[in-house]
Design a protein around this motif. Structure first.
Motif, PDB file in Angstrom:
ATOM      1  N   ASN A  69       0.943  -1.232   0.281  1.00 45.31           N
ATOM      2  CA  ASN A  69      -0.288  -0.157  -0.172  1.00 45.31           C
ATOM      3  C   ASN A  69       0.906   1.578  -0.429  1.00 45.31           C
ATOM      4  O   ASN A  69       1.054   2.661  -0.544  1.00 45.31           O
ATOM      5  N   GLN A  70       1.582   1.467   0.614  1.00 45.62           N
ATOM      6  CA  GLN A  70       2.997   2.599   0.647  1.00 45.62           C
ATOM      7  C   GLN A  70       3.690   2.857  -0.568  1.00 45.62           C
ATOM      8  O   GLN A  70       3.802   3.708  -0.973  1.00 45.62           O
ATOM      9  N   ARG A  71       3.733   1.706  -1.464  1.00 42.52           N
ATOM     10  CA  ARG A  71       4.360   1.798  -2.797  1.00 42.52           C
ATOM     11  C   ARG A  71       3.822   2.411  -3.618  1.00 42.52           C
ATOM     12  O   ARG A  71       4.138   3.247  -4.083  1.00 42.52           O
ATOM     13  N   THR A  72       2.382   1.872  -3.172  1.00 46.93           N
ATOM     14  CA  THR A  72       1.357   2.040  -4.155  1.00 46.93           C
ATOM     15  C   THR A  72       1.151   3.229  -4.385  1.00 46.93           C
ATOM     16  O   THR A  72       0.930   4.474  -5.359  1.00 46.93           O
ATOM     17  N   ALA A  73       0.382   3.978  -3.091  1.00 45.90           N
ATOM     18  CA  ALA A  73       0.892   5.653  -2.217  1.00 45.90           C
ATOM     19  C   ALA A  73       1.868   5.747  -2.980  1.00 45.90           C
ATOM     20  O   ALA A  73       1.922   7.765  -3.439  1.00 45.90           O
ATOM     21  N   THR A  74       3.087   6.225  -2.747  1.00 44.22           N
ATOM     22  CA  THR A  74       4.266   6.610  -3.417  1.00 44.22           C
ATOM     23  C   THR A  74       4.262   6.531  -5.132  1.00 44.22           C
ATOM     24  O   THR A  74       4.160   8.049  -5.442  1.00 44.22           O
ATOM     25  N   LEU A  75       4.217   6.115  -6.025  1.00 45.74           N
ATOM     26  CA  LEU A  75       4.004   5.474  -7.366  1.00 45.74           C
ATOM     27  C   LEU A  75       2.461   6.920  -7.790  1.00 45.74           C
ATOM     28  O   LEU A  75       2.499   6.898  -8.316  1.00 45.74           O
ATOM     29  N   ARG A  76       1.813   6.793  -6.731  1.00 45.79           N
ATOM     30  CA  ARG A  76       0.534   8.019  -7.315  1.00 45.79           C
ATOM     31  C   ARG A  76       0.804   9.113  -6.775  1.00 45.79           C
ATOM     32  O   ARG A  76      -0.275  10.142  -7.901  1.00 45.79           O
ATOM     33  N   ARG A  77       1.720   9.280  -5.840  1.00 44.17           N
ATOM     34  CA  ARG A  77       2.035  11.121  -6.036  1.00 44.17           C
ATOM     35  C   ARG A  77       3.373  11.337  -6.743  1.00 44.17           C
ATOM     36  O   ARG A  77       3.482  12.772  -6.700  1.00 44.17           O
ATOM     37  N   ILE A  78       3.521  10.714  -7.597  1.00 41.78           N
ATOM     38  CA  ILE A  78       4.679  10.654  -8.389  1.00 41.78           C
ATOM     39  C   ILE A  78       3.590  11.334  -9.933  1.00 41.78           C
ATOM     40  O   ILE A  78       2.585  11.161 -10.401  1.00 41.78           O
ATOM     41  N   PRO A  79       4.190  12.926 -10.442  1.00 39.89           N
ATOM     42  CA  PRO A  79       3.224  13.037 -11.054  1.00 39.89           C
ATOM     43  C   PRO A  79       3.180  12.970 -12.333  1.00 39.89           C
ATOM     44  O   PRO A  79       4.174  11.914 -12.774  1.00 39.89           O
ATOM     45  N   LYS A  80       1.954  13.180 -13.064  1.00 41.39           N
ATOM     46  CA  LYS A  80       1.722  12.075 -14.274  1.00 41.39           C
ATOM     47  C   LYS A  80       3.188  12.368 -15.309  1.00 41.39           C
ATOM     48  O   LYS A  80       3.006  11.947 -16.010  1.00 41.39           O
ATOM     49  N   SER A  81       3.995  13.706 -15.658  1.00 42.91           N
ATOM     50  CA  SER A  81       3.945  14.008 -16.231  1.00 42.91           C
ATOM     51  C   SER A  81       6.163  12.941 -16.310  1.00 42.91           C
ATOM     52  O   SER A  81       6.591  13.212 -17.587  1.00 42.91           O
ATOM     53  N   ILE A  82       5.937  13.061 -15.293  1.00 47.85           N
ATOM     54  CA  ILE A  82       7.360  11.809 -14.564  1.00 47.85           C
ATOM     55  C   ILE A  82       6.975  10.417 -15.722  1.00 47.85           C
ATOM     56  O   ILE A  82       7.099   9.628 -15.930  1.00 47.85           O
ATOM     57  N   TRP A  83       5.424  10.160 -15.328  1.00 49.92           N
ATOM     58  CA  TRP A  83       5.176   9.046 -15.810  1.00 49.92           C
ATOM     59  C   TRP A  83       5.125   9.087 -17.326  1.00 49.92           C
ATOM     60  O   TRP A  83       5.779   8.278 -18.222  1.00 49.92           O
ATOM     61  N   ALA A  84       4.974   9.756 -17.930  1.00 45.98           N
ATOM     62  CA  ALA A  84       5.014  10.011 -19.511  1.00 45.98           C
ATOM     63  C   ALA A  84       6.075  10.309 -19.882  1.00 45.98           C
ATOM     64  O   ALA A  84       6.530   9.145 -20.975  1.00 45.98           O
ATOM     65  N   LEU A  85       7.305  10.613 -19.245  1.00 44.39           N
ATOM     66  CA  LEU A  85       8.342  10.311 -19.149  1.00 44.39           C
ATOM     67  C   LEU A  85       9.073   9.738 -19.543  1.00 44.39           C
ATOM     68  O   LEU A  85      10.396   9.023 -20.553  1.00 44.39           O
ATOM     69  N   GLY A  86       8.769   8.814 -18.718  1.00 45.82           N
ATOM     70  CA  GLY A  86       9.375   6.480 -18.612  1.00 45.82           C
ATOM     71  C   GLY A  86       8.615   6.668 -19.323  1.00 45.82           C
ATOM     72  O   GLY A  86       9.789   6.020 -20.361  1.00 45.82           O
ATOM     73  N   PHE A  87       7.680   6.631 -19.715  1.00 45.11           N
ATOM     74  CA  PHE A  87       7.073   6.009 -20.913  1.00 45.11           C
ATOM     75  C   PHE A  87       7.596   6.481 -22.691  1.00 45.11           C
ATOM     76  O   PHE A  87       7.967   5.906 -23.906  1.00 45.11           O
ATOM     77  N   VAL A  88       8.496   7.550 -22.391  1.00 44.12           N
ATOM     78  CA  VAL A  88       8.785   7.798 -23.915  1.00 44.12           C
ATOM     79  C   VAL A  88      10.309   7.364 -23.865  1.00 44.12           C
ATOM     80  O   VAL A  88      10.967   6.885 -24.673  1.00 44.12           O
ATOM     81  N   SER A  89      10.800   7.613 -22.753  1.00 41.42           N
ATOM     82  CA  SER A  89      12.273   6.910 -22.354  1.00 41.42           C
ATOM     83  C   SER A  89      12.230   5.127 -23.062  1.00 41.42           C
ATOM     84  O   SER A  89      12.775   4.241 -23.508  1.00 41.42           O
ATOM     85  N   LEU A  90      10.904   4.599 -22.608  1.00 40.96           N
ATOM     86  CA  LEU A  90      10.549   3.127 -22.943  1.00 40.96           C
ATOM     87  C   LEU A  90      10.662   3.152 -24.350  1.00 40.96           C
ATOM     88  O   LEU A  90      11.161   1.825 -24.683  1.00 40.96           O
ATOM     89  N   LEU A  91       9.849   3.606 -25.115  1.00 41.72           N
ATOM     90  CA  LEU A  91       9.663   4.419 -26.428  1.00 41.72           C
ATOM     91  C   LEU A  91      10.997   4.208 -27.413  1.00 41.72           C
ATOM     92  O   LEU A  91      11.563   2.863 -28.175  1.00 41.72           O
ATOM     93  N   MET A  92      11.433   5.031 -27.194  1.00 43.75           N
ATOM     94  CA  MET A  92      12.740   4.930 -27.652  1.00 43.75           C
ATOM     95  C   MET A  92      13.652   3.808 -27.088  1.00 43.75           C
ATOM     96  O   MET A  92      14.973   3.685 -27.835  1.00 43.75           O
ATOM     97  N   ASP A  93      13.603   3.684 -25.647  1.00 44.23           N
ATOM     98  CA  ASP A  93      14.637   2.100 -25.666  1.00 44.23           C
ATOM     99  C   ASP A  93      13.920   1.015 -26.383  1.00 44.23           C
ATOM    100  O   ASP A  93      15.242  -0.119 -26.772  1.00 44.23           O
ATOM    101  N   VAL A  94      12.714   1.012 -26.409  1.00 40.16           N
ATOM    102  CA  VAL A  94      12.531  -0.449 -27.650  1.00 40.16           C
ATOM    103  C   VAL A  94      13.273   0.083 -29.048  1.00 40.16           C
ATOM    104  O   VAL A  94      13.582  -1.239 -29.202  1.00 40.16           O
ATOM    105  N   SER A  95      12.864   1.381 -28.843  1.00 45.33           N
ATOM    106  CA  SER A  95      13.785   0.836 -31.173  1.00 45.33           C
ATOM    107  C   SER A  95      15.225   1.014 -30.680  1.00 45.33           C
ATOM    108  O   SER A  95      15.770   0.216 -31.324  1.00 45.33           O
ATOM    109  N   SER A  96      15.447   1.672 -29.884  1.00 44.21           N
ATOM    110  CA  SER A  96      17.461   1.499 -29.541  1.00 44.21           C
ATOM    111  C   SER A  96      17.756   0.384 -29.413  1.00 44.21           C
ATOM    112  O   SER A  96      19.000  -0.239 -29.934  1.00 44.21           O
ATOM    113  N   GLU A  97      17.259  -0.734 -28.973  1.00 51.97           N
ATOM    114  CA  GLU A  97      17.919  -1.977 -28.417  1.00 51.97           C
ATOM    115  C   GLU A  97      17.748  -2.969 -29.100  1.00 51.97           C
ATOM    116  O   GLU A  97      17.974  -3.601 -29.278  1.00 51.97           O
TER     117      GLU A  97
END
Length: 396
Positions: free
Chosen positions: A2-30
């Motif tokens: 529950n504490q881990r979920t609460a921390t994830l929910r507090r992380i701003p949406k733009s951080i999540w978006a930047l994470g998925f941006v990195s994910l997609l570029m890494d799929v391509s690069s790797e």
């Protein structure tokens, strides 16, 4: 949980978006990079030394460019446009790999791709630091690094699948890699909101003598540790080539990066969250111990349980240290100089990467693979010594 979920929910949406941006570029690069070392050696006939120099020059270019893009983002007061430019250039470089017929094509594609990475890297990291609440900074960097690394094992996984389906057709796989690259740029443009920054009455040169004097000894110590750390952690291309030396078939060589990045992705966020609670230097020290252990195993074996244990430990040390070093830069650099701070951090790391990969290729070609990994142990030991000599004003 529950504490881990609460921390994830507090992380701003733009951080999540930047994470998925990195994910997609890494799929391509790797998709490309997990096959590129073998492609260069088997299809283009390049030597190990040339592979090492290309890999070192490419990574060094990315890291050196970051110093200028980071300083520009501080001067301009905007991070996102430079990130869009960098990811866009990376996407445009991908078709060149599929068209390559000589080392010149590969060098051009790698440099273009890494220049794009250099342009986006420091502004993106500074953007994460700007968006994340200070008490969640380690978790935010860990989350972005974890999502980035999910892409880093999805890419090689897809590479294995496509190589098996298409009878080792490197170029067809390289063409597929262009799709996630362009999707990543679209997500960045429409999914990330940059926070407003306080208006400055006058724009000052971030790399002027007066501003550089504001970077503390603690910051420069982090820069020095990061550079020595990079000397110890040469390109992962040598892990792939070590597996091929051990008899792993061409189509299966991406499994090396898959295995490493599964560990990396699974552990980066938990270690990032842990970094918000415990001493940064202690955690970094344990990461170096893991790197030394990985190098010992990889120096000893190129196949079997020992080799794969070394790959797993390599991924674990990456999870423990890469987001941590980024958080340490954010903690020690002034907020208005974060882009510049990341830039200089990556400048020194870039020079170290060029030296490390060139040295790794030369040692491998001259004295064998084991010597390359033993040299990594020596540099990791030097980084441990720097931890002992850390400045007193480093809070953590």
């Amino acid at each position: 949980m529950n504490q881990r979920t609460a921390t994830l929910r507090r992380i701003p949406k733009s951080i999540w978006a930047l994470g998925f941006v990195s994910l997609l570029m890494d799929v391509s690069s790797e998709l490309i990079h997990s096959l590129l070392p073998v492609f260069m050696v088997t299809s283009l006939g390049l030597s190990m030394l040339v592979v090492g120099l290309i890999e070192g020059a490419a990574e060094a270019t990315a890291l050196i460019v970051k110093v200028f893009s980071g300083a520009l983002s501080d001067y301009w007061g905007k991070r996102k446009p430079l990130a869009v430019l960098g990811y866009g250039l990376g996407a445009l470089s991908k078709p060149l790999f599929a068209l390559a017929t000589s080392s010149g094509w590969i060098i051009t594609a790698r440099l273009a791709d890494r220049i794009g990475k250099g342009i986006r890297g420091a502004p993106r990291d500074a953007l994460v630091a700007d968006i994340a609440p200070p008490e969640l900074r380690g978790a935010a960097f860990g989350l972005r690094q974890s999502l980035d690394t999910v892409g880093a094992f999805l890419g090689p996984t897809l590479a294995v699948v496509f190589m098996l389906l298409w009878n080792d057709d490197f170029r067809a796989v390289f063409w597929v890699a262009t799709v996630p690259a362009f999707l990543c740029v679209a997500l960045l443009v429409w999914g990330v909101k940059e926070p407003d920054r306080p208006l400055q009455p006058k724009r000052l040169n971030p790399i002027s003598r007066a501003n550089l004097a504001r970077l503390s000894p603690a910051y420069w110590w982090v820069v020095g540790v990061g550079a020595v750390f990079t000397l110890a952690r040469f390109s992962e291309a040598f892990l792939v080539l070590r597996a091929q030396e051990g008899g792993l078939a061409l189509a299966w060589t991406p499994l090396v990066l898959i295995g490493m990045n599964i560990v990396y992705a699974g552990c980066a966020y938990p270690f990032g969250k842990l970094a918000d609670k415990i001493s940064h230097t202690s955690l970094l020290g344990w990461g170096l111990v893991l790197l030394i252990s990985a190098d010992l195993l990889l120096a000893y074996s190129n196949s079997g349980v020992v080799f794969w244990a070394g790959v797993a430990l390599w991924g674990l040390h990456m999870a423990m240290t890469q987001g941590l070093l980024a958080a340490m830069v954010a903690d020690t650099a002034p907020p208005d100089l974060r882009g510049t701070g990341y830039g200089f951090f990556n400048l020194l790391s870039g020079v170290a990467m060029l030296i490390a990969s060139g040295l790794a290729g030369w040692l491998w070609q001259s004295w064998g693979a084991s010597t390359t990994f033993m040299a990594g142990i020596g540099f990791a030991a030097l980084a441990l010594l720097l931890l002992v000599l850390r400045p007193k004003d480093l809070a953590r």
